[in-house]
Design an enzyme around this catalytic site. Sequence first.
Site, PDB file in Angstrom:
ATOM      1  N   VAL A  12      60.812 120.805  39.388  1.00 56.64           N
ATOM      2  CA  VAL A  12      60.298 122.087  38.885  1.00 56.64           C
ATOM      3  C   VAL A  12      59.030 121.917  38.058  1.00 56.64           C
ATOM      4  CG1 VAL A  12      60.824 124.091  37.454  1.00 56.64           C
ATOM      5  CG2 VAL A  12      62.572 123.149  38.949  1.00 56.64           C
ATOM      6  N   THR A  34      60.919 112.512  48.818  1.00 57.66           N
ATOM      7  CA  THR A  34      61.656 113.242  49.849  1.00 57.66           C
ATOM      8  C   THR A  34      60.674 114.171  50.550  1.00 57.66           C
ATOM      9  OG1 THR A  34      63.638 113.192  48.462  1.00 57.66           O
ATOM     10  CG2 THR A  34      63.620 114.759  50.294  1.00 57.66           C
ATOM     11  N   SER A 128      54.530 119.545  26.980  1.00 54.73           N
ATOM     12  CA  SER A 128      55.589 120.328  26.343  1.00 54.73           C
ATOM     13  C   SER A 128      55.468 121.797  26.704  1.00 54.73           C
ATOM     14  CB  SER A 128      55.529 120.180  24.816  1.00 54.73           C
ATOM     15  OG  SER A 128      56.557 120.949  24.224  1.00 54.73           O
ATOM     16  N   HIS A 186      57.003 115.295  18.288  1.00 52.70           N
ATOM     17  CA  HIS A 186      57.167 116.719  18.602  1.00 52.70           C
ATOM     18  C   HIS A 186      58.618 117.004  18.980  1.00 52.70           C
ATOM     19  CE1 HIS A 186      57.705 119.756  21.775  1.00 52.70           C
ATOM     20  NE2 HIS A 186      56.739 120.455  21.198  1.00 52.70           N
ATOM     21  N   ASN A 187      59.168 116.183  19.865  1.00 53.34           N
ATOM     22  CA  ASN A 187      60.541 116.406  20.307  1.00 53.34           C
ATOM     23  C   ASN A 187      61.543 116.195  19.177  1.00 53.34           C
ATOM     24  OD1 ASN A 187      59.263 116.669  22.782  1.00 53.34           O
ATOM     25  ND2 ASN A 187      60.850 115.591  23.900  1.00 53.34           N
ATOM     26  N   GLU A 190      61.473 119.190  17.184  1.00 46.06           N
ATOM     27  CA  GLU A 190      62.194 120.201  17.963  1.00 46.06           C
ATOM     28  C   GLU A 190      63.705 120.090  17.715  1.00 46.06           C
ATOM     29  OE1 GLU A 190      63.171 120.428  22.648  1.00 46.06           O
ATOM     30  OE2 GLU A 190      61.033 120.374  22.174  1.00 46.06           O
TER      31      GLU A 190
END
Length: 482
Positions: A12, A34, A128, A186-187, A190
């Site tokens: 995605v 794939t 992000s 950053h994470n 978060e």
Amino acid sequence: MASDIGLIGLAVMGENLVMNMESKGFTVSVYNRTAQKVTDFVEGKAKGKNITAAYSLKELISTLKKPRIVMMMIKAGKAVDDMIETLIPLLENGDIIIDGGNSHFPDTARRTEYVQSKGLLYIGTGVSGGEEGALKGPSLMPGGSKAAWESVKQIFRAICAKAPDGSPCCDWVGENGAGHFVKMVHNGIEYGDMQLICEAYHLMRDLLGMSAEEMHEVFSKWNEEELNSYLIEITRDILAYKDDDGSALVEKILDTAGQKGTGKWTGIAALEEGVALTLIGEAVFSRCLSAIKEERVEASRVLTGPAASFGADRKQFIEDIKNALYASKIVSYAQGYTLMRSAADTYGWKLNYGGIALMWRGGCIIRSIFLGKIKEAFDKTPNLKNLLLDPYFKNVIEKSQAGWRRVCAAALINGIPVPAMTSALCYYDGYRCEKLPANLLQAQRDYFGAHTYERIDAQRGEFFHTNWTGEGGDTAATQYTV
């Protein structure tokens, strides 16, 4: 027509980044291990777009203009190393490989050096904003080979999010692993923000007995004030969401939190740097505690504690929770920035701390109006040691701390766990404490291990040892300071 960039990995995030790039006028070639995913993509949502399908890496490379830019959006770890090894023989001097996954910064530093030794350039970039950010504009934090920046700057700054003043939420971060380090912090922040919000929710639900709808109204109000942010906004929406039977869906979700490891990496980096990253550490451990659901259910039947009971001013306490959340959030960012400053010294990075706040103002998960104040703080004082020392944040803490303390006290008295809020308060009190009890701790270390100590009536750096029992010797251990 040759493509501006090639992208490997059509999950995605990869698909959405490709659609974003194409919408900004860039031609993109795509490849996925794939083959059917390539076909489905170019014949589906990418149909009619300036997107070229490639069914081998060799074909992908052949479609790109020089210097070739190849971006990987694949799983972090061994897969990245394997892909680099496959790409190197297909590329020429000056071509650029980009890793847009959540790679650990030491891996990015190692890969940058290795790829450069082959005559190529390498970028490890934090991305992000999740799926929506990838499509509409993420926050991008690139680091690695500085020579590659000029070639990718136009693409990155076109596809990234824009701050309210129109500034792109992307800039060069620094050499080798700097980009992925900043994304890691950053994470970590978060993790802290999410835990603080969950503690506020826990207090409102279990101490004040508020319904999801009532909490939705509170978060709606907060999102119009100084707490305005993406995470407050989505919490507002989550609390309003109804299940098929009309009840709040959030209350039907099992209370076990997952994690992918970036918060843990942030905590490990802080331990290695000797930086007190207490709030983010507690946020990680809170997820670990939540994961042992069955054990907690058993414990709840055996272990006792106070029954939650609230008899004070409800409206005032909600305001206190807001103040506790905001003050704790300031501490979390202060700790995160302290970690970045320490790592910059360790690795020789020249980080632009105000610029990092700007990169986080749009597109990313922790985006908020609060970040503009951080940018202003570092614009005024580029060498600011700690955000708590900035006049704006100092004043906010002064106004917030009475409510912050009332919330932490009420939580402890009523047996409601608020580890992030209380650890933030303890950090604040520790940071402002002129004399901590570490003198006793150092005496203990000298007593059992001859680790020595410094004296208040001697120069810093001069160490002493005491034969505390009269039976020890005068030999002291070597010094080790984190």
